[in-house]
Scaffold this active site. Sequence first.
Site, PDB file in Angstrom:
ATOM      1  N   ASP A  61      14.209   1.403  -3.208  1.00 38.61           N
ATOM      2  CA  ASP A  61      13.821   0.000  -3.275  1.00 38.61           C
ATOM      3  C   ASP A  61      13.570  -0.378  -4.744  1.00 38.61           C
ATOM      4  O   ASP A  61      12.845   0.326  -5.449  1.00 38.61           O
ATOM      5  CB  ASP A  61      12.545  -0.186  -2.439  1.00 38.61           C
ATOM      6  CG  ASP A  61      12.121  -1.631  -2.308  1.00 38.61           C
ATOM      7  OD1 ASP A  61      12.984  -2.523  -2.328  1.00 38.61           O
ATOM      8  OD2 ASP A  61      10.894  -1.868  -2.149  1.00 38.61           O
ATOM      9  N   HIS A  76       6.852 -11.274  -3.780  1.00 43.31           N
ATOM     10  CA  HIS A  76       6.178 -10.001  -3.518  1.00 43.31           C
ATOM     11  C   HIS A  76       4.658 -10.193  -3.580  1.00 43.31           C
ATOM     12  O   HIS A  76       4.178 -11.102  -4.246  1.00 43.31           O
ATOM     13  CB  HIS A  76       6.594  -8.971  -4.561  1.00 43.31           C
ATOM     14  CG  HIS A  76       8.065  -8.655  -4.541  1.00 43.31           C
ATOM     15  ND1 HIS A  76       8.943  -9.150  -5.467  1.00 43.31           N
ATOM     16  CD2 HIS A  76       8.794  -7.897  -3.677  1.00 43.31           C
ATOM     17  CE1 HIS A  76      10.163  -8.710  -5.191  1.00 43.31           C
ATOM     18  NE2 HIS A  76      10.109  -7.951  -4.109  1.00 43.31           N
ATOM     19  N   HIS A  91      13.193 -10.370   0.567  1.00 42.15           N
ATOM     20  CA  HIS A  91      12.085  -9.568   0.032  1.00 42.15           C
ATOM     21  C   HIS A  91      10.793 -10.363   0.173  1.00 42.15           C
ATOM     22  O   HIS A  91      10.824 -11.571   0.374  1.00 42.15           O
ATOM     23  CB  HIS A  91      12.327  -9.239  -1.449  1.00 42.15           C
ATOM     24  CG  HIS A  91      13.321  -8.136  -1.644  1.00 42.15           C
ATOM     25  ND1 HIS A  91      13.011  -6.956  -2.262  1.00 42.15           N
ATOM     26  CD2 HIS A  91      14.610  -8.028  -1.270  1.00 42.15           C
ATOM     27  CE1 HIS A  91      14.084  -6.174  -2.271  1.00 42.15           C
ATOM     28  NE2 HIS A  91      15.075  -6.809  -1.678  1.00 42.15           N
ATOM     29  N   GLY A  92       9.661  -9.664   0.063  1.00 42.53           N
ATOM     30  CA  GLY A  92       8.372 -10.366   0.119  1.00 42.53           C
ATOM     31  C   GLY A  92       8.055 -10.860   1.513  1.00 42.53           C
ATOM     32  O   GLY A  92       7.608 -11.988   1.715  1.00 42.53           O
ATOM     33  N   GLY A  93       8.282  -9.997   2.522  1.00 39.51           N
ATOM     34  CA  GLY A  93       8.101 -10.400   3.920  1.00 39.51           C
ATOM     35  C   GLY A  93       6.652 -10.504   4.381  1.00 39.51           C
ATOM     36  O   GLY A  93       6.384 -11.041   5.455  1.00 39.51           O
ATOM     37  N   ASN A 100      12.176  -6.939   3.925  1.00 37.23           N
ATOM     38  CA  ASN A 100      11.275  -5.960   3.312  1.00 37.23           C
ATOM     39  C   ASN A 100       9.816  -6.334   3.544  1.00 37.23           C
ATOM     40  O   ASN A 100       9.419  -7.477   3.294  1.00 37.23           O
ATOM     41  CB  ASN A 100      11.508  -5.931   1.798  1.00 37.23           C
ATOM     42  CG  ASN A 100      12.764  -5.188   1.407  1.00 37.23           C
ATOM     43  OD1 ASN A 100      13.676  -5.018   2.215  1.00 37.23           O
ATOM     44  ND2 ASN A 100      12.812  -4.746   0.171  1.00 37.23           N
ATOM     45  N   VAL A 101       9.048  -5.361   4.004  1.00 37.13           N
ATOM     46  CA  VAL A 101       7.614  -5.575   4.212  1.00 37.13           C
ATOM     47  C   VAL A 101       6.867  -4.389   3.629  1.00 37.13           C
ATOM     48  O   VAL A 101       7.178  -3.234   3.945  1.00 37.13           O
ATOM     49  CB  VAL A 101       7.277  -5.695   5.728  1.00 37.13           C
ATOM     50  CG1 VAL A 101       5.770  -5.811   5.936  1.00 37.13           C
ATOM     51  CG2 VAL A 101       7.983  -6.889   6.359  1.00 37.13           C
ATOM     52  N   THR A 112       3.310  -5.128   1.554  1.00 35.65           N
ATOM     53  CA  THR A 112       1.929  -5.527   1.266  1.00 35.65           C
ATOM     54  C   THR A 112       1.048  -5.522   2.519  1.00 35.65           C
ATOM     55  O   THR A 112      -0.081  -5.016   2.494  1.00 35.65           O
ATOM     56  CB  THR A 112       1.907  -6.920   0.613  1.00 35.65           C
ATOM     57  OG1 THR A 112       2.715  -6.858  -0.567  1.00 35.65           O
ATOM     58  CG2 THR A 112       0.501  -7.346   0.228  1.00 35.65           C
TER      59      THR A 112
HETATM   60 ZN    ZN Z   1      11.391  -6.522  -3.214  1.00 34.20          ZN
END
Ligand code: ZN
Length: 298
Positions: A82, A180, A208-210, A230-231, A233
């Site tokens: 990633d 993100h 990104h930043g799901g 993408n997850v 956080t």
């Molecule tokens: Zn990312």
Amino acid sequence: MALVNLKDILNAAQRQHYAVGAFNVVSLESLQAILEAATKTRSPVILNVAEVHFKYVDLETSSPAIRRAAQKAPVPVALHLDHGVSFEAVMRALRAGFTSLMFDGSTCAYEENVEKTRQIVKMAHAIGVTVEAELGHVGGAEGSSEAAEDKGLFTDPKQAEDFVLRTQVDALAVAIGSAHGLYKAKPQLDFARLSEIRQAVGVPLVLHGGSGIPDDDFRRAIQLGISKINVYTEMAQIACRRIREIMERDPSFISFPDLLIAAREAMRDLVMEKIAVFGAKDVCAAPNSCASCPGCAE
Ligand SMILES: [Zn+2]
């Protein structure tokens, strides 16, 4: 079941309008949580290892264990670098047996991003490894749980068409308003732009930043062409919350492994919820349900 690359799992997702979740491995517990969730939901999954997380996951030591765990899972699993930013990280991931990688040249000037991505694609494709690239720039601190600072630069659909054609990437991460880290305000995704990008390029698109995007926005984005989400956080957040709850209830608690198990279970439940929202639950339940996936074809 097989360790697969992005093509194997994303092409089916794109055709059938669901998205495959890509969740970050930062520890053994997160690896177990993700694979347990994918197994229980009978969904393909992508294990993300971010270059910024190499300080948590020693690549050469951990990759054999990650590969082994992925091969034992009864669902198809891709092992994906990633946000590979450095050439060194890309080469180390290839050597460590990753099936896929993201080369992130999104902070480079356009022509430089094209050239670097093109060369990495050529190299990776020669050994059957797929490549995701990023065009435009998704803001916030990549791979961390710091607050998103900016909304980044949105992807230009025309440029996306040129980029995919010239680089031959297998998947494209788009900047359409996600970021993100933790959102300070509800993210406003640019769905019109997403539709335009979808019409301009044929490859699966990546969001990104799901963490923190409302479920309905996920569903809409998937309908409009997002095939990988993408997850990270939220996984970190829920693990910390669970540990804090235990420690607050009993400040003298000293069983460290039990804290890790509690964190693992919290992350697993979250990953299962995301997989369901992404529409990927049970796609591996029936034989040949995702035709291009070698796992189902076996
Ligand atoms: Zn990312």
